[in-house]
Design an enzyme around this catalytic site. Structure first.
Site, PDB file in Angstrom:
ATOM      1  CB  CYS A   1       1.166  52.355  -4.785  1.00 49.76           C
ATOM      2  SG  CYS A   1       0.906  50.574  -5.005  1.00 49.76           S
TER       3      CYS A   1
ATOM      4  CG  HIS B   1       0.418  50.599  -9.914  1.00 49.34           C
ATOM      5  ND1 HIS B   1       1.327  49.406 -10.139  1.00 49.34           N
ATOM      6  CD2 HIS B   1       0.356  50.622  -8.388  1.00 49.34           C
ATOM      7  CE1 HIS B   1       1.624  48.908  -9.055  1.00 49.34           C
ATOM      8  NE2 HIS B   1       0.863  49.436  -7.759  1.00 49.34           N
TER       9      HIS B   1
END
Ligand code: A2P
Length: 332
Positions: free
Chosen positions: A128, A236
């Protein structure tokens, strides 16, 4: 054409997001086959307003699927991906199992999706943190040539899985939590994502370095990372310093990024506009802001990147790979 689609790990955070993204993007699904571990067999997931029964990996394989999205960890991928591939099914694996295999492509569709071929029967979905980073780096690398990247991540707990999400939730309510991390995560920051290795870096940091080099097809790229877990539910963030080989103009950087599919420039500090996890959550784009010159070094730039790690960082990217396979007529 529509396809028999297996989701291995359909009850997990990423697997559930894959189900959602397949529906939202109207992927042509003839039959959805959800797979999970033994404890979930016989339970149901909802897909296109229908209840679909969860089956074992072996039952799914016997149904001769066209495509399988794996998100059940590396050991499940190692055990089963090859069997699916040998049965004529294309596997898109979200684990780290095959990402650095020379014969297996590591795909972010906007960057290298066109390299997919009929012979690619196992395809890896990157980590990710890597996906959102390379989305920004690739168009700038093409224009200015990147010499060095220094990245620090601020990663949400959903990247660790359901147990970590619960740890944060319980700690926020002063309840005793089962620990996904070695320390409390609420009101805290852990410079520790995935396991430590002998050289003092974590596996997450090493993945960021190696996967970025592979996707940008530049094995000499100088890149270093520090990965930090923060008490954020989803999305994130990354602080990124980039040194280019060539000079650049900030306005041109902004225009390159805003002209790239899948990127939204969110950068108006006078109005307090910059990317934040709360805004990126639930979205498929990568958001970039705080674009500014690094005045301490020639041809260098600082920026701040945020993306939903369960979506573009995992499920959406996997579904986009599947869409690319359909577009290029590589399925069936
Ligand atoms: P289950 O819910 O039955 O344990 P997460 O990473 O969010 O924890 O999710 C992991 C996913 O992978 C879950 O859907 C989990 O199913 C599934 N899973 C774990 N081990 C296996 C296995 N051996 N075979 C199939 N699915 C598995």
């Amino acid at each position: 054409m529509s396809y028999k689609v297996v989701i291995v790990g359909a009850t997990g955070l990423v697997g559930a997001t894959m189900l959602k993204v397949l529906q939202e993007r109207k992927f042509p699904v003839e039959q959805l086959i959800p797979v999970a571990s033994a404890r979930s067999i016989g339970k149901y997931v909802e897909f296109n307003s229908e209840e679909v029964e969860i089956v074992t990996v072996k039952s799914a394989l016997a149904m001769k699927p066209d495509i399988a999205l794996f998100s059940a960890g590396a050991s499940t991928a190692v055990e089963y991906a090859q069997q699916f591939a040998e049965a004529g099914c294309v596997v898109i694996d979200n684990s780290s199992a095959f990402r650095m295999d020379e014969d297996i492509k590591l795909i972010v569709p906007e960057i290298n999706g066109d390299s997919l071929e009929k012979s690619d029967n196992i395809i890896s979905n990157p980590n990710c943190s890597t996906i959102q980073l390379v989305m920004i780096l690739a168009p700038l690398h093409a224009q200015y040539g990147i010499r060095r990247v220094v990245v620090s991540t601020y990663q949400s707990v959903s990247g660790t899985g359901a147990k970590a999400v619960l740890q944060l939730k319980y700690e926020r309510h002063d309840l005793e939590a089962e620990m996904a991390y070695p320390h409390p995560i609420d009101k805290n920051c852990l410079p520790h994502c995935d396991d430590f290795t002998e050289n003092g870096y974590t596996k997450e940091e090493i993945k960021l370095v190696n996967e970025t080099r592979k996707i940008l097809d530049d094995s000499n790229l100088r890149i270093t990372a520090t990965a930090v877990r923060v008490p954020v539910d989803s999305a994130h963030s990354e602080s990124v310093n980039i040194e280019f080989s060539k000079p650049f103009e900030l306005e041109e950087v902004r225009s390159i990024l805003s002209g790239t599919d899948g990127i939204i420039v969110s950068d108006d500090v006078g109005a307090n506009v910059y990317p934040m996890p709360l805004d990126a959550e639930g979205k498929d784009e990568v958001f970039v802001g705080r674009i500014r010159r690094d005045e301490s070094n020639e041809n260098s730039l600082n920026c701040w990147i945020v993306a939903d790690n369960l979506r573009k960082g995992a499920a959406t990217n996997a579904v986009q790979i599947a869409e690319k396979l359909v577009e290029k007529r590589l399925l069936g």
